[in-house]
Design a protein around this motif. Structure first.
Motif, PDB file in Angstrom:
ATOM      1  N   UNK A 496      20.322 -10.450  15.766  1.00  0.00           N
ATOM      2  CA  UNK A 496      20.868 -11.755  16.399  1.00  0.00           C
ATOM      3  C   UNK A 496      20.281 -12.661  17.294  1.00  0.00           C
ATOM      4  N   UNK A 497      18.991 -12.258  17.534  1.00  0.00           N
ATOM      5  CA  UNK A 497      18.534 -13.154  18.631  1.00  0.00           C
ATOM      6  C   UNK A 497      17.907 -14.589  17.968  1.00  0.00           C
ATOM      7  N   UNK A 498      17.072 -14.588  16.843  1.00  0.00           N
ATOM      8  CA  UNK A 498      17.029 -15.938  16.288  1.00  0.00           C
ATOM      9  C   UNK A 498      16.367 -15.635  14.816  1.00  0.00           C
ATOM     10  N   UNK A 499      15.886 -16.472  14.073  1.00  0.00           N
ATOM     11  CA  UNK A 499      15.642 -16.398  12.698  1.00  0.00           C
ATOM     12  C   UNK A 499      14.123 -15.901  12.660  1.00  0.00           C
ATOM     13  N   UNK A 500      13.213 -16.087  13.680  1.00  0.00           N
ATOM     14  CA  UNK A 500      11.982 -15.449  13.949  1.00  0.00           C
ATOM     15  C   UNK A 500      11.971 -14.036  13.928  1.00  0.00           C
ATOM     16  N   UNK A 501      12.877 -13.371  14.771  1.00  0.00           N
ATOM     17  CA  UNK A 501      13.131 -12.163  14.712  1.00  0.00           C
ATOM     18  C   UNK A 501      13.594 -11.246  13.524  1.00  0.00           C
ATOM     19  N   UNK A 502      14.654 -12.221  12.953  1.00  0.00           N
ATOM     20  CA  UNK A 502      14.799 -11.765  11.339  1.00  0.00           C
ATOM     21  C   UNK A 502      13.836 -11.638  10.402  1.00  0.00           C
ATOM     22  N   UNK A 503      12.853 -12.776  10.658  1.00  0.00           N
ATOM     23  CA  UNK A 503      11.967 -12.523   9.397  1.00  0.00           C
ATOM     24  C   UNK A 503      10.969 -11.433   9.910  1.00  0.00           C
ATOM     25  N   UNK A 504      10.810 -11.012  11.158  1.00  0.00           N
ATOM     26  CA  UNK A 504       9.870  -9.950  11.461  1.00  0.00           C
ATOM     27  C   UNK A 504      10.522  -8.752  10.987  1.00  0.00           C
ATOM     28  N   UNK A 505      11.899  -8.605  11.202  1.00  0.00           N
ATOM     29  CA  UNK A 505      12.543  -7.213  10.632  1.00  0.00           C
ATOM     30  C   UNK A 505      12.342  -7.237   9.282  1.00  0.00           C
ATOM     31  N   UNK A 506      12.567  -8.388   8.434  1.00  0.00           N
ATOM     32  CA  UNK A 506      12.342  -8.276   7.083  1.00  0.00           C
ATOM     33  C   UNK A 506      10.994  -8.042   6.812  1.00  0.00           C
ATOM     34  N   UNK A 507      10.223  -8.521   7.247  1.00  0.00           N
ATOM     35  CA  UNK A 507       8.775  -7.963   6.902  1.00  0.00           C
ATOM     36  C   UNK A 507       8.461  -6.593   7.063  1.00  0.00           C
ATOM     37  N   UNK A 508       9.043  -6.268   8.449  1.00  0.00           N
ATOM     38  CA  UNK A 508       8.654  -4.744   8.394  1.00  0.00           C
ATOM     39  C   UNK A 508       9.374  -3.726   7.457  1.00  0.00           C
ATOM     40  N   UNK A 509      10.690  -4.103   7.064  1.00  0.00           N
ATOM     41  CA  UNK A 509      11.499  -3.542   6.085  1.00  0.00           C
ATOM     42  C   UNK A 509      10.628  -3.557   4.547  1.00  0.00           C
ATOM     43  N   UNK A 510      10.127  -4.800   4.329  1.00  0.00           N
ATOM     44  CA  UNK A 510       9.217  -4.884   3.083  1.00  0.00           C
ATOM     45  C   UNK A 510       7.859  -3.742   3.226  1.00  0.00           C
ATOM     46  N   UNK A 511       7.386  -3.866   4.537  1.00  0.00           N
ATOM     47  CA  UNK A 511       6.435  -3.089   4.518  1.00  0.00           C
ATOM     48  C   UNK A 511       6.733  -1.391   4.261  1.00  0.00           C
ATOM     49  N   UNK A 512       7.732  -1.170   4.744  1.00  0.00           N
ATOM     50  CA  UNK A 512       8.367   0.341   4.625  1.00  0.00           C
ATOM     51  C   UNK A 512       8.575   0.635   2.992  1.00  0.00           C
ATOM     52  N   UNK A 513       9.138  -0.519   2.361  1.00  0.00           N
ATOM     53  CA  UNK A 513       9.422  -0.311   1.090  1.00  0.00           C
ATOM     54  C   UNK A 513       8.148  -0.308   0.223  1.00  0.00           C
ATOM     55  N   UNK A 514       7.012  -1.094   0.853  1.00  0.00           N
ATOM     56  CA  UNK A 514       5.982  -0.966   0.012  1.00  0.00           C
ATOM     57  C   UNK A 514       5.123   0.321   0.191  1.00  0.00           C
ATOM     58  N   UNK A 515       5.188   0.985   1.223  1.00  0.00           N
ATOM     59  CA  UNK A 515       4.689   2.261   1.549  1.00  0.00           C
ATOM     60  C   UNK A 515       5.463   3.406   0.664  1.00  0.00           C
ATOM     61  N   UNK A 516       6.675   3.237   0.748  1.00  0.00           N
ATOM     62  CA  UNK A 516       7.318   4.233  -0.172  1.00  0.00           C
ATOM     63  C   UNK A 516       6.995   3.989  -1.841  1.00  0.00           C
ATOM     64  N   UNK A 517       6.764   2.689  -2.131  1.00  0.00           N
ATOM     65  CA  UNK A 517       6.316   2.336  -3.435  1.00  0.00           C
ATOM     66  C   UNK A 517       5.113   2.889  -3.855  1.00  0.00           C
ATOM     67  N   UNK A 518       4.253   2.948  -2.875  1.00  0.00           N
ATOM     68  CA  UNK A 518       2.934   3.657  -3.048  1.00  0.00           C
ATOM     69  C   UNK A 518       2.983   5.003  -3.214  1.00  0.00           C
ATOM     70  N   UNK A 519       3.608   5.692  -2.565  1.00  0.00           N
ATOM     71  CA  UNK A 519       3.957   7.029  -2.729  1.00  0.00           C
ATOM     72  C   UNK A 519       4.434   7.392  -4.171  1.00  0.00           C
ATOM     73  N   UNK A 520       5.263   6.824  -4.717  1.00  0.00           N
ATOM     74  CA  UNK A 520       5.932   6.894  -5.810  1.00  0.00           C
ATOM     75  C   UNK A 520       4.868   6.792  -6.922  1.00  0.00           C
ATOM     76  N   UNK A 521       4.214   5.664  -6.957  1.00  0.00           N
ATOM     77  CA  UNK A 521       3.345   5.196  -7.857  1.00  0.00           C
ATOM     78  C   UNK A 521       2.086   6.119  -7.894  1.00  0.00           C
ATOM     79  N   UNK A 522       1.841   7.031  -6.914  1.00  0.00           N
ATOM     80  CA  UNK A 522       0.555   7.886  -6.810  1.00  0.00           C
ATOM     81  C   UNK A 522       1.144   9.120  -7.523  1.00  0.00           C
ATOM     82  N   UNK A 523       2.558   9.407  -7.366  1.00  0.00           N
ATOM     83  CA  UNK A 523       3.059  10.481  -7.842  1.00  0.00           C
ATOM     84  C   UNK A 523       3.058  10.448  -9.433  1.00  0.00           C
ATOM     85  N   UNK A 524       3.437   9.261 -10.079  1.00  0.00           N
ATOM     86  CA  UNK A 524       3.640   8.960 -11.302  1.00  0.00           C
ATOM     87  C   UNK A 524       2.123   8.742 -11.882  1.00  0.00           C
ATOM     88  N   UNK A 525       1.209   8.207 -11.111  1.00  0.00           N
ATOM     89  CA  UNK A 525      -0.116   8.173 -11.671  1.00  0.00           C
ATOM     90  C   UNK A 525      -0.812   9.440 -11.810  1.00  0.00           C
TER      91      UNK A 525
END
Length: 574
Positions: A496-525
């Motif tokens: 609720x601070x500002x849009x810049x804070x929202x953008x940083x939170x979204x970026x952190x969330x995408x980073x976490x999703x990317x890490x999870x995707x990397x684990x899943x890709x490694x298992x499948x590979x």
């Protein structure tokens, strides 16, 4: 008439000598650890005019068990949470002490014209004080509950952890004749990985197990269970390349977070005293009067270097860490010895054929000398502080006091938003780090043990599909916790601070999703060899399924709540 086994006869001789010496030293009001060393000297083969032990190998094995029990008891007394509550002071002090004493050891070796490798290894030997000797001295002198004793033991624990890294560095140097940064970095990452894994898994499973079998626990069964856990961790630690004593300390630290800690400590204490006595007696057995006489000058010079180096450099290190002068001197005077790690390092140098033959007996003699002087140096700290305080100018004392007070003050945040971001980033880093370690451990176990087992039962290509399904099912709760954003008041305030804070939170969330995707890709590979495009679609489907599964969310939250309750159960009880 049956013949008595030599090991039993040796044990009888050791305990008779140890019993007599401890009674004598108690009568003289001296620490009993000194009595054990004298008993070892009297029972050693070097004393030809007295009965002596014959099976030195058996005594050495028992002394190693003594080190395991001593470190296990130390872990029970000083848990991870206690170390973390000490703040940055032990880390700063330990790094300063190690760096300073390595330089002192190298400089001392160069004065005698020893080889470069002898000097480097001597520096490493002098850098680590003896956890077991100090722990025993504090115990005998009734100082274990003092504030400075807690700080000293925290520093010693950090030294023991850093000792593993130092051993890897010196082993690499001995083989390649140059430092390899990549191998050192891998050893540090390996240490951090297993520390997190053991601590998290131990805190989750062990209190849960103890609660399930509480109705079956008597003093006898609790003692056997605790020792089984201790030696099980010793085997695991040794298998992955760490010392047995380090594994014992880790398990002690895990059990220190349980409500049974006081009972376990009470039950283990007699066993620890027995095998601890054998360890200190075995140290006394290594004293060789002929070798001491031959190398008396280097021995005395190294002893003086340790005394001066630790009392001066360590005092500066503790002052740098923000400790008052009196406490800094009490800590530094307690560290004026070398111990078990010096023997390990000396053995390493000998086995790699990079150190001279005379270095090992010199280190043993120095260790015995400094072990004898440890209780007296601890007692000397306060009189020495009184002298320093009387001689030091008032202006210097005032500056040291101001620095210590400033170092222990809370640093105000420049803004409320900065404080919230700092708290949020710390929480994200902890969550991601812990669950990455757990996912890596599960994947490694499934690929190295589970996959071959499944391949023997299920024909190809279904074996890969079954392995992938089982692995993903096990890691799914940890991937969910890795991906979740969280719904805390702090996170909502940042959003609720500002849009810049929202953008940083979204970026952190995408980073976490990317890490999870990397684990899943490694298992499948590593299990299912499909094309590039189908794999991407499968990874996206799996991430979507994990993120929005209500059953998985409930399971993950239950696991997280169990871990939190286990970690806080001693605090709740107290």
């Amino acid at each position: 008439m049956s013949e008595l086994e030599p090991l039993i006869a040796d044990l009888a001789l050791i305990l008779i000598c140890a019993g007599a010496m401890t009674l004598l030293f108690k009568r003289l009001k001296q620490p009993v650890v000194l009595g054990y060393i004298v008993a070892g000297f009297l029972a050693s083969p070097n004393m030809s005019y007295m009965p002596s032990v014959t099976d030195l190998h058996g005594i050495h094995l028992w002394s190693e068990i003594g080190v395991i029990f001593l470190l296990f008891s130390l872990g029970l007394e000083f848990s991870f949470r206690k170390i973390l509550r000490m703040g940055a002071a032990p880390v700063i002090a330990a790094c300063a002490v190690i760096a300073g004493m390595i330089l002192v050891g190298m400089s001392t070796g160069q004065l005698f014209g020893w080889s470069q490798m002898d000097c480097i290894y001597l520096g490493g030997m002098l850098a680590m004080s003896s956890t077991t000797i100090i722990f025993k001295a504090f115990d005998d002198m009734g100082l274990r509950q003092k504030r400075f004793a807690g700080l000293v033991l925290s520093v010693l624990i950090i030294e023991d952890i850093l000792a593993i890294v130092l051993m890897v560095m010196l082993s690499t140097l001995a083989v390649s004749k140059e430092f390899e940064g990549s191998q050192m970095l891998m050893s540090i990452l390996k240490l951090a990985f297993f520390l997190v894994l053991w601590f998290v898994v131990g805190i989750y499973l062990i209190p849960l197990f103890l609660r399930k079998v509480k109705s079956l626990m008597s003093n006898e069964t609790l003692l056997i269970t605790a020792l089984a856990l201790c030696f099980g961790m010793v085997v695991i630690a040794s298998a992955v390349g760490f010392s047995a004593a380090f594994g014992a300390f880790i398990m002690g630290s895990i059990l220190a977070e349980t409500v049974e800690r006081e009972q376990i400590e009470h039950l283990v204490s007699p066993v620890k005293d027995l095998f601890g006595a054998i360890f200190f007696v075995s140290v006394g057995m290594m004293v060789d009067v002929a070798l001491i006489a031959e190398y008396i000058v280097p021995i005395l010079c190294i002893v003086v270097a340790i005394m001066l180096g630790q009392t001066i450099l360590s005092t500066c290190g503790f002052l740098l860490a923000g400790q008052p002068l009196k406490r800094a001197m009490q800590c530094s005077f307690s560290l004026t010895q070398i111990g078990e790690f010096a023997f390990i390092l000396a053995t390493l140098g000998t086995s790699l054929h990079v150190t001279s033959d005379f270095l090992y007996p010199i280190v043993v003699a120095v260790s015995v000398f400094t072990t004898f002087t440890t209780p007296y140096m601890i007692r000397l700290a306060e009189p020495a502080y009184a002298v320093v305080e009387r001689l030091m100018p008032q202006r210097w004392r005032s500056k040291l006091q101001d620095y210590a007070e400033a170092s222990n003050e809370e640093i105000p945040e420049s803004s409320e938003q900065q404080s919230r971001w700092k708290s949020h980033l710390k929480s994200v880093a902890t969550t991601v780090g812990i669950h990455c370690v757990l996912c890596m451990a599960i994947i490694a176990l499934m690929l190295y043990f589970g996959k071959p087992f499944i391949s023997n039962l299920v024909p190809a290509p279904w074996d890969g599909i079954v392995t992938a399904f089982i692995t993903l099912s096990i890691v799914a709760p940890f991937l969910w916790m890795l991906m979740r954003q969280g719904d805390s008041d702090n996170t909502r305030a940042l959003w609720n601070d500002n849009r810049f804070s929202q953008a940083k939170l979204v970026a952190l969330q995408f980073l976490r999703l990317f890490i999870a995707a990397a684990f899943i890709s490694y298992i499948l590979g590593r299990t299912i060899h499909w094309g590039y495009t189908p794999s991407i679609l499968i990874v996206l489907v799996i991430i979507f399924g994990i993120a929005f599964s209500p059953r998985l969310r409930k399971r993950s939250e239950q696991m997280n709540q169990t871990f939190t309750e286990n970690l806080a159960q001693r605090t709740t009880k107290e």
